[in-house]
Design an enzyme around this catalytic site. Structure first.
Site, mmCIF file in Angstrom:
data_model
loop_
_atom_site.group_PDB
_atom_site.id
_atom_site.type_symbol
_atom_site.label_atom_id
_atom_site.label_comp_id
_atom_site.label_asym_id
_atom_site.label_seq_id
_atom_site.Cartn_x
_atom_site.Cartn_y
_atom_site.Cartn_z
ATOM 1 N N ASP A 21 0.687 -1.427 0.112
ATOM 2 C CA ASP A 21 -0.023 0.146 0.044
ATOM 3 C C ASP A 21 0.934 1.145 0.021
ATOM 4 O O ASP A 21 1.936 1.442 0.339
ATOM 5 C CB ASP A 21 -0.914 -0.003 1.274
ATOM 6 C CG ASP A 21 -2.031 -0.924 1.084
ATOM 7 O OD1 ASP A 21 -2.445 -1.296 0.213
ATOM 8 O OD2 ASP A 21 -2.590 -1.015 2.291
ATOM 9 N N LYS A 49 -3.261 2.767 -2.423
ATOM 10 C CA LYS A 49 -4.479 3.457 -2.251
ATOM 11 C C LYS A 49 -4.413 4.664 -1.085
ATOM 12 O O LYS A 49 -3.904 4.300 -0.152
ATOM 13 C CB LYS A 49 -5.426 2.569 -2.123
ATOM 14 C CG LYS A 49 -5.492 1.323 -2.769
ATOM 15 C CD LYS A 49 -7.031 0.726 -3.172
ATOM 16 C CE LYS A 49 -7.394 -0.017 -2.071
ATOM 17 N NZ LYS A 49 -8.728 -0.332 -2.343
ATOM 18 N N MET A 67 -9.431 7.276 8.958
ATOM 19 C CA MET A 67 -9.578 8.121 7.863
ATOM 20 C C MET A 67 -10.415 9.347 8.136
ATOM 21 O O MET A 67 -11.524 9.651 7.243
ATOM 22 C CB MET A 67 -10.052 7.365 6.668
ATOM 23 C CG MET A 67 -9.218 6.434 6.466
ATOM 24 S SD MET A 67 -9.790 5.024 5.247
ATOM 25 C CE MET A 67 -10.558 3.919 6.398
#
Lengths: 239, 239
Positions: A37, A58, A168
């Site tokens: 990632d 991502k 997030m």
């Protein structure tokens, strides 16, 4: 035709290279190919310097490889290599799209092993020395995200746990705070925000629910937002 | 008078020795004294064979050292030794009584560092290959326990998250299931129970919410109960 390889879904932990597990580090050192990632650091990739490295990064707001493409890459790697590692930030089973990767691999009869990692919420609790549970005060914790998938409502109910942790949470956290205030949580409820958890550029911000509702400064890195009475700073706590 | 030592609160992870972090393993190897829980295995204590070992084991149903005594032992160790490790099962900041230990040490001006660990829920998700979140299906997870503290109500509301994970859920899980059924959760909601997670004697049981309400067999080791649609076994999932 050679036998299909085995795929290891490994949690890299929050970022610092030495917060990966011993098992994860050993398997990285034995891998032939590693798909990683965007949040995995160069220091961690040094643990698998012998392997072919494939970035499938991502990261919200930036271009990234679509999940279906990642799934296909994993399958192709398992056809070409015996030891394939899929290295994910945090823990693979929490907000990691692991379900989709497991299904794609299982559909091809490819063996998978999952190696857990330190999830960012717990690394943030450690970094700030704020336990997420506290005897008599907080005995339940929810981890959630506001990222939406097609067909999902934008704003499902917030968990009614003692402690809330939003992954997030950069852009969404102000909306979360406004909703918690509307639900009757107290305005001075402690909030701790951790950006770039466990990295050299880690940043810790302490505020209240009202302050969070007013919005966060623009963060550059991934942001984790912890809310609840358990986040109250102790009288003699250093920093 | 010598300077006070430093205390490291370290998460041992779920049990398997190689599921501790690299940082945790290194600090264990440098410790002069290690105070450890009942759930820490002899294999893990081999990582700190150089240290004085003090068992402060706490395990439900068995005699254990009272928390105030542990707090005092930590303070005394920091007066006698420079590098003190408090090794806790799972992660120290989740159901670990860390708040009480931090307060006791801070009151004496003793420096503390917290090293996170793999919490048992994520190791159980890895062992069973069941992600706790799933795009479009499960985007919130709660970790909770039913253990009660003096003055707390016996049964606070259950978290209304998509996935629920009950720690130390052996005896309490049937009551949890009954309450979830009463709240309208569907009877065939998938449940996965993991006993002795990540150890050689790990046991995995798959059932439904109704089955869980009927009670679990007597477990010998620590039990973790995972409930929710995300726990549905995939069509081609091995075992």
């Amino acid at each position: 035709m050679t036998a299909l390889g085995k795929v290891y879904l490994i949690g890299a932990g929050p970022g610092a290279v030495d917060l990966i597990t011993m098992r994860g580090a050993r398997l990285l050192g034995e891998a032939e190919v590693v798909l990683y990632d965007a949040l995995v650091t160069p220091e961690m990739l040094a643990l698998c310097a012998q392997a072919t490295l494939i970035s499938v990064g991502k990261r919200s707001g930036q271009r990234s490889t679509a999940q279906t493409v990642i799934n296909q890459q994993l399958v192709e790697c398992a056809r070409r290599y015996q030891r394939v590692v899929r290295l994910k930030g945090g823990d693979p089973m929490l907000f990691g799209r692991a379900d989709e990767e497991l299904r794609a691999l299982e559909a091809e009869g490819i063996e998978v092993e999952v190696v857990p990692g330190v999830t960012t919420a717990l690394a943030a609790a450690a970094a700030t020395k704020q336990p997420l549970t506290r005897r008599g005060i907080a005995r339940s914790v929810a981890f959630f995200t506001s990222s939406t998938a097609p067909g999902e409502p934008d704003h499902p109910a917030l968990p009614a746990t003692d402690t809330l942790v939003q992954y997030m949470g950069g852009r969404e956290a102000a909306a979360t705070a406004a909703r918690l205030l509307a639900e009757g949580r107290r305005p001075d409820l402690p909030v701790v925000v951790v950006e770039n958890c466990s990295r050299a550029d880690q940043r810790i911000v302490r505020l209240t629910l009202t302050g969070l509702a007013n919005g966060l400064d623009d963060a550059q890195g991934p942001v984790l937002v912890m809310i609840g009475e358990a986040l109250q700073q102790r009288p003699q706590q250093a920093s």
